[in-house]
Design a protein around this motif. Structure first.
Motif, PDB file in Angstrom:
ATOM      1  N   TRP A  66      12.158  -2.230  -4.284  1.00  0.00           N
ATOM      2  CA  TRP A  66      12.555  -1.028  -3.547  1.00  0.00           C
ATOM      3  C   TRP A  66      11.393  -0.369  -2.808  1.00  0.00           C
ATOM      4  O   TRP A  66      11.616   0.426  -1.893  1.00  0.00           O
ATOM      5  N   ILE A  67      10.167  -0.677  -3.191  1.00  0.00           N
ATOM      6  CA  ILE A  67       9.015  -0.072  -2.510  1.00  0.00           C
ATOM      7  C   ILE A  67       9.012  -0.478  -1.042  1.00  0.00           C
ATOM      8  O   ILE A  67       8.947   0.365  -0.132  1.00  0.00           O
ATOM      9  N   PHE A  68       9.099  -1.793  -0.791  1.00  0.00           N
ATOM     10  CA  PHE A  68       9.109  -2.288   0.583  1.00  0.00           C
ATOM     11  C   PHE A  68      10.370  -1.856   1.320  1.00  0.00           C
ATOM     12  O   PHE A  68      10.309  -1.467   2.500  1.00  0.00           O
ATOM     13  N   SER A  69      11.514  -1.899   0.638  1.00  0.00           N
ATOM     14  CA  SER A  69      12.767  -1.500   1.281  1.00  0.00           C
ATOM     15  C   SER A  69      12.712  -0.049   1.737  1.00  0.00           C
ATOM     16  O   SER A  69      13.145   0.282   2.853  1.00  0.00           O
ATOM     17  N   LEU A  70      12.194   0.829   0.883  1.00  0.00           N
ATOM     18  CA  LEU A  70      12.059   2.237   1.254  1.00  0.00           C
ATOM     19  C   LEU A  70      11.136   2.412   2.453  1.00  0.00           C
ATOM     20  O   LEU A  70      11.399   3.218   3.359  1.00  0.00           O
ATOM     21  N   ALA A  71      10.039   1.647   2.464  1.00  0.00           N
ATOM     22  CA  ALA A  71       9.088   1.743   3.573  1.00  0.00           C
ATOM     23  C   ALA A  71       9.748   1.375   4.901  1.00  0.00           C
ATOM     24  O   ALA A  71       9.538   2.052   5.921  1.00  0.00           O
ATOM     25  N   ILE A  72      10.574   0.326   4.909  1.00  0.00           N
ATOM     26  CA  ILE A  72      11.243  -0.092   6.136  1.00  0.00           C
ATOM     27  C   ILE A  72      12.313   0.919   6.557  1.00  0.00           C
ATOM     28  O   ILE A  72      12.464   1.232   7.750  1.00  0.00           O
ATOM     29  N   VAL A  73      13.042   1.462   5.575  1.00  0.00           N
ATOM     30  CA  VAL A  73      14.052   2.478   5.897  1.00  0.00           C
ATOM     31  C   VAL A  73      13.396   3.699   6.529  1.00  0.00           C
ATOM     32  O   VAL A  73      13.857   4.212   7.563  1.00  0.00           O
ATOM     33  N   PHE A  74      12.303   4.179   5.929  1.00  0.00           N
ATOM     34  CA  PHE A  74      11.642   5.371   6.471  1.00  0.00           C
ATOM     35  C   PHE A  74      10.863   5.059   7.744  1.00  0.00           C
ATOM     36  O   PHE A  74      10.612   5.964   8.542  1.00  0.00           O
ATOM     37  N   LEU A  75      10.489   3.802   7.941  1.00  0.00           N
ATOM     38  CA  LEU A  75       9.926   3.404   9.235  1.00  0.00           C
ATOM     39  C   LEU A  75      10.950   3.684  10.329  1.00  0.00           C
ATOM     40  O   LEU A  75      10.636   4.314  11.353  1.00  0.00           O
TER      41      LEU A  75
END
Length: 467
Positions: A66-75
Motif C-alpha cells: 500500500w505504500i507505493f499504491s498510496l504514492a501513485i494515488v496522491f501523485l
C-alpha cells in the motif's frame, strides 16, 4: 525570501540560455523517479524485527504494497489539484514545495520505520511523498514546452526520461546504503531513508532555484513558426475549466489510461512472467536482467518517441503506439509456444518503450490541442488517468492469471488471455485517438479575455472576430 519564489522573479533575463532549463527539470525528475524502485525496500521492511527472516510482528508484503499504491494515488491527486496552483505561482515555488514534500516524506517514513508504525510510513512516503511526486512531475513540463516551441516533444522527453530512469539511480543507491548501514540489530532502512531524503531534497531544491520561465511572447532567436498550418496545433489558448468541457480532454484521458494500463501491468509482473513463460530456461538472475533492460527501454522510449512526435505529429505517434501494440500483444503468446526468448524480450522492449513514450508525448499533445498557457494545469488533471491505470493494469494481469491457474491452466500459458485483453484495450485506445479533432473555436480565450485569464463564454462568431 518568499519574494524570491514569486512567479515574476523567475522570469529569465536577456541572454538566458534555454538549455539550462532541461538540467533543472532533470534534477527533479531523476529524484522522483525513485518511486519505480521502491520495491527494493519491501524485503528489508518485512524483516525489521526478525532481521534475517520475517518475525511474527513484522509487516507483511501485502501491508507494504500500500505504500507505493498510496504514492501513485496522491501523485495523481496532487497533479490534478496542484496543476492550477502551478500556473498561478510558477514552477519555482511548486518545485521547491515538491522537494520539501518528497524529501520530508522520506524523513517521516524513517521515523515510522524506527518506531515500527506503518501509518507513519503511509503518511510519509505514501501521502506527503506522493504529493511531492505529483507536484514535481508536472511543474517542469509546461515550462519546457514554453521554452521549446520548436521542439516541444524533445524538450518534455528529456525531463520525463529522467522519471523513467530515476529507478536506475534509486535502486542501486538504496541497496548500497542499506548494506552500508546494516548491523546485527538493524536492516539499515531508517538511516537509508534519512540519507536519501536529504539528498533528494538538495537535488530537487537546486532544480527549483535554477528554473526560469520565458518572458511573455518569447520565441527562440531566428525561429519562425511554420507557414503551413497544422490544424492539430492551435495558436490559441483554452482555460483549464473550459478544457474540461471538451470531448478532446476525455478522449485523451482514455488514450493515456489505456496505453498505460497495457504497459504498467507488464512492468509489475515482468520478472515472474518471463520465468513462468520459459520455465527451466530463464533463471532468476536472467529475469532480473530482463527487468533492467525494460527500464532502459522505458527511459529511452520517453525521449525517442516524444522527439519523433515533433516530426510525426502527436496523433500519428499514438496511432503507431496502438497499432504496433495490438500486433505485439497478439503475437506474445506465440513466442511462449515457440520457446523464443529473444522475440519475447524484443516484443516487450518495444511495448515498454511505447509505454514510456506515451507519458512524454501526452503533455505536448495537450499543448497542441489547448495551447501552452494552462498546459501544466490541464496535464495535472489528465494524470488521473495514470492513477486509474495503476490500479487497472496490475489487477487485470494478476487476477486473470490467477483465475487461469485455478482453472488448471499451466503457469506458462496463463498470460495468453491477458495479452489478448490488452490488445483489445489498445484497440479501444486506437479508436479514441482517431476520434480526436481540433478543439472547437468556441472554447478559445479571446485576446482581451486572455489578459484577465477568463475563458470565452460566447459563441463561435465572437471568437472568430477576436482571434
Amino acid at each position: 525570501m518568499l519574494d524570491f519564489f514569486a512567479k515574476d522573479k523567475s522570469v529569465a533575463g536577456p541572454g538566458f540560455n534555454r538549455w539550462m532549463v532541461p538540467p533543472a527539470a532533470l534534477a527533479v525528475h531523476l529524484c522522483i523517479g525513485q518511486a519505480y524502485a521502491f520495491s527494493v525496500f519491501n524485503g528489508p521492511l518485512s524483516k525489521l524485527i526478525g532481521i534475517d527472516s520475517p518475525a511474527p510482528d513484522d509487516w507483511k508484503l501485502t501491508t507494504l504494497g500500500w505504500i507505493f499504491s498510496l504514492a501513485i494515488v496522491f501523485l495523481g491527486l496532487a497533479a490534478a489539484f496542484g496543476g492550477k496552483w502551478l500556473e498561478k505561482v510558477g514552477p519555482r515555488l511548486t518545485m521547491f514545495v515538491a522537494a520539501c514534500c518528497f524529501g520530508g516524506g522520506f524523513l517521516i517514513s524513517a521515523i515510522g520505520v524506527s518506531l515500527h508504525q506503518i501509518w507513519l510510513v503511509y503518511l510519509g512516503y505514501g501521502v506527503i511523498g506522493g504529493i511531492g511526486l505529483g507536484l514535481g512531475y508536472v511543474s517542469p513540463v509546461s515550462t519546457l514546452i514554453k521554452w521549446f516551441p520548436d521542439r516541444r516533444g524533445m524538450a518534455t522527453g528529456m525531463a520525463i526520461m529522467g522519471f523513467g530512469g530515476g529507478a536506475m539511480i534509486g535502486a542501486p543507491l538504496s541497496v548500497y546504503l542499506m548494506d552500508h548501514f546494516k548491523t546485527a540489530t538493524s536492516v539499515g532502512v531508517t538511516e537509508t531513508f534519512i540519507v536519501m531524503g536529504v539528498l533528494y531534497f538538495i537535488s530537487m531544491a537546486i532544480g527549483a532555484l535554477a528554473i526560469r520561465i520565458p518572458p511573455p511572447d518569447w520565441k527562440p532567436a531566428g525561429w519562425v513558426p511554420p507557414v503551413v498550418e497544422n490544424k492539430m496545433i492551435t495558436k490559441h489558448h483554452v482555460d483549464i475549466e473550459q478544457a474540461m468541457k471538451t470531448p478532446q480532454f476525455y478522449l485523451l484521458w482514455l488514450v493515456l489510461c489505456l496505453n498505460v494500463t497495457a504497459g504498467i501491468g507488464v512492468l509489475g509482473q515482468a520478472s515472474v512472467m518471463i520465468q513462468e513463460t520459459f520455465k527451466d530456461t530463464v533463471s532468476v538472475a536472467a529475469a532480473a536482467g530482463f527487468v533492467g533492460l525494460l527500464s532502459v527501454f522505458n527511459m529511452g522510449g520517453r525521449f525517442f518517441w516524444s522527439s519523433a512526435s515533433d516530426y510525426l505529429g502527436r496523433k500519428r505517434t499514438y496511432f503507431i503506439f496502438f497499432t504496433v501494440g495490438i500486433i505485439l500483444y497478439s503475437c506474445i503468446p506465440y513466442t511462449g509456444h515457440s520457446g523464443s526468448v529473444a522475440l519475447f524480450v524484443i516484443f516487450y522492449g518495444i511495448i515498454v518503450s511505447m509505454y514510456g513514450g506515451g507519458f512524454s508525448t501526452v503533455p505536448v499533445y495537450l499543448a497542441d490541442l489547448f495551447g501552452t498557457k494552462f498546459v501544466g494545469a490541464i496535464h495535472g488533471r489528465l494524470l488521473t488517468a495514470w492513477s486509474a491505470a495503476g490500479v487497472l493494469g496490475p489487477v487485470l494481469v494478476n487476477y486473470i492469471r490467477q483465475y487461469q491457474i485455478d482453472q488448471g491452466v499451466a503457469k506458462g500459458e496463463a498470460y495468453a488471455v491477458t495479452m489478448y485483453i490488452m490488445a483489445g484495450l489498445l484497440l479501444v485506445g486506437f479508436v479514441c485517438n482517431m476520434l480526436i479533432k481540433p478543439v472547437d473555436a468556441k472554447h478559445y480565450m479571446r485576446d482581451d479575455a486572455a489578459k484577465a485569464d477568463k475563458p470565452v463564454l460566447g459563441g463561435n462568431a465572437q471568437v472568430a472576430s477576436a482571434a
